[in-house]
Scaffold this motif. Structure first.
Motif, short mmCIF file in Angstrom:
data_model
loop_
_atom_site.label_atom_id
_atom_site.label_comp_id
_atom_site.label_asym_id
_atom_site.label_seq_id
_atom_site.Cartn_x
_atom_site.Cartn_y
_atom_site.Cartn_z
N MET A 1 -14.42 -0.87 -13.50
CA MET A 1 -13.70 -1.81 -12.64
C MET A 1 -13.06 -1.05 -11.47
N ASP A 2 -13.36 -1.48 -10.23
CA ASP A 2 -12.73 -0.77 -9.12
C ASP A 2 -11.28 -1.25 -8.95
N ALA A 3 -10.57 -0.59 -8.04
CA ALA A 3 -9.13 -0.86 -7.92
C ALA A 3 -8.85 -2.31 -7.51
N VAL A 4 -9.65 -2.83 -6.58
CA VAL A 4 -9.42 -4.21 -6.09
C VAL A 4 -9.64 -5.22 -7.22
N THR A 5 -10.72 -5.02 -7.96
CA THR A 5 -11.05 -5.92 -9.07
C THR A 5 -9.96 -5.88 -10.12
N LYS A 6 -9.49 -4.67 -10.41
CA LYS A 6 -8.47 -4.52 -11.45
C LYS A 6 -7.18 -5.20 -11.03
N GLN A 7 -6.86 -5.07 -9.75
CA GLN A 7 -5.62 -5.67 -9.26
C GLN A 7 -5.66 -7.19 -9.41
N THR A 8 -6.81 -7.77 -9.09
CA THR A 8 -6.95 -9.22 -9.24
C THR A 8 -6.77 -9.60 -10.71
N ALA A 9 -7.45 -8.88 -11.58
CA ALA A 9 -7.36 -9.17 -13.01
C ALA A 9 -5.91 -9.04 -13.49
N ASP A 10 -5.24 -7.97 -13.06
CA ASP A 10 -3.86 -7.75 -13.50
C ASP A 10 -2.93 -8.85 -12.99
N ARG A 11 -3.12 -9.23 -11.74
CA ARG A 11 -2.23 -10.27 -11.18
C ARG A 11 -2.41 -11.58 -11.93
N MET A 12 -3.65 -11.90 -12.26
CA MET A 12 -3.89 -13.15 -12.98
C MET A 12 -3.30 -13.09 -14.38
N THR A 13 -3.45 -11.95 -15.02
CA THR A 13 -2.93 -11.82 -16.38
C THR A 13 -1.41 -11.88 -16.41
N ALA A 14 -0.78 -11.39 -15.33
CA ALA A 14 0.68 -11.37 -15.31
C ALA A 14 1.27 -12.74 -14.96
N SER A 15 0.45 -13.64 -14.44
CA SER A 15 0.98 -14.92 -13.97
C SER A 15 1.50 -15.78 -15.12
N ARG A 16 2.67 -16.36 -14.93
CA ARG A 16 3.28 -17.22 -15.96
C ARG A 16 3.27 -18.69 -15.56
N CYS A 17 3.18 -18.94 -14.26
CA CYS A 17 3.18 -20.33 -13.80
C CYS A 17 2.16 -20.45 -12.66
#
Ligand code: GLU
Length: 387
Positions: A1-17
């Protein structure tokens, strides 16, 4: 996973609302004019997965006019306003039904909310709509929101659900707004005209250069294309909410986004609560004032809400949702906030316990006179200002 892809994945996983905005072009088949049931079932499964993970999900769904015009047999081409309104009135029932069926398969309750701009722009109505949405989320339901197209007139319509979704995100302090679109993000040039156009993965600030990339909306677009998406991004990001545009055509578009799909992120400019409190602090006029006792001052210092029990005096005439000043017994300004009660009701319940509110007023309002989320303190005597 490149950095951009990982960032998207992380942001989505961190979202609560999450607010998920779905455009008509995705939901409604443009040849048959019917709802794309298979696609919706796929999205429903994605939503159920998010809910199971404890994420609050709010849907902003377009499609009422597109579905309704088919049902009413209206011909292709531009519709007159009254035809759009008639189409929305018929289409909205079908739309709500489709959402209900889709999420009922996962034991999720759907709740329909139809908004007009005054519901989001006027503070009192804004607070009311917010309380409804928050209550539904607390009860595990998924609010499905659309503009109340059947009654909104041309001058007072959003006309597009991109900005409506951003207002809803701001209203409930959501952390992420996902625009499921027929394009996968913002490009430096129009990708339909230039196959080499580069996708921008991240926008930290909406500069004139970024705005120029959105171009002007192609004729015939009901909802303005990229231009309204940038307007939505401005509303969302200044309210502390990240916004992401991604291709919604795959049935599992949200799963793909969590896996790091191609997209454009618009980064929030501040934390939601700070943005909200800034808005309160920036309220130009206060309609009135309440004076509070020392116990309430102490509660405010530690970030608690203001209860009616701590109020000793109410000055001026204000409505529920108006900005009012909060004063200490010796007349200093302790802060300002949005009153949960009108001045006349506030006078009746001041000094009283929250559990008595219903008996006194005949309705069950909020326990707090000013909820801590609606309160900005300016208590500096005991040290530095808190904000
Ligand atoms: N509220 C409109 C509808 O449901 C859609 C507005 C938009 O396309 O963004 O048909």
């Amino acid at each position: 996973m490149d950095a951009v892809t990982k960032q998207t994945a992380d942001r989505m996983t961190a979202s609560r609302c999450l607010i998920i905005k779905i455009g008509s072009a995705l939901l409604v088949d443009d040849t048959t004019g019917e709802i794309r049931t298979d696609w919706l079932i796929g999205l429903g499964a994605d939503i159920a997965r998010l809910k199971a993970r404890g994420v609050n999900v709010v849907i902003v769904s377009s499609g009422a006019i597109a579905v309704g015009r088919t049902h009413l047999g209206l011909k292709a081409g531009a519709l007159a306003l009254e035809q759009k309104q008639a189409a929305a009135a018929t289409g909205q029932i079908r739309l709500a039904h489709a959402w209900q069926e889709t999420l009922a398969a996962h034991d999720i309750t759907v709740a329909q909310i139809l908004l007009t701009p005054s519901d989001t722009e006027e503070r009192r109505r804004h607070l009311n709509a917010r309380a409804t949405i928050e209550t539904l989320l607390e009860m595990g339901a998924v609010p499905v929101i659309n503009e109340n197209d059947s009654v909104a007139t041309e001058e007072i319509r959003y006309g597009d659900n991109d900005r409506l979704a951003a207002r809803v995100a701001q209203m409930i302090s959501a952390d992420t707004l996902v625009l499921l679109s027929d394009v996968d993000g913002l490009y430096r040039a129009d990708p339909r005209l230039d196959a080499t156009a580069e996708l921008i993965a991240e926008v930290a600030e909406i500069t004139p250069e970024i705005e120029a990339m959105a171009g002007t909306a192609p004729a015939g677009y009901s909802s303005g294309g990229m231009v309204t998406k940038l307007d939505a991004a401005k509303i969302a990001t200044t309210a502390g909410c990240a916004m992401v545009i991604t291709d919604g055509k795959p049935r599992d578009a949200l799963t793909r986004l969590e896996g790091g799909a191609r997209c454009t992120w618009f980064l929030p400019s501040s934390e939601p609560m700070t943005a909200r409190k800034r808005w309160i602090a920036a309220a130009v006029d206060t309609a009135g004032a309440i004076t509070i006792d020392d116990g309430a001052v102490a509660a405010l210092r530690v970030g608690k809400s203001l209860l009616p029990a701590g109020v000793t005096q109410v000055d001026g005439t204000f409505d529920r949702g108006d900005a009012i000043a909060v004063k200490t017994l010796d007349g200093r300004i302790a802060g300002r906030g949005l009153s949960a009660y009108s001045s006349s009701d506030a006078r009746l319940i001041m000094g009283r316990k929250s559990r008595d509110i219903e008996n006194i007023l005949g309705y069950r309002g909020r326990d707090e006179m000013i909820h801590r989320n609606d309160l900005v303190t300016e208590l500096s005597a005991a040290g530095a200002p808190e904000e």
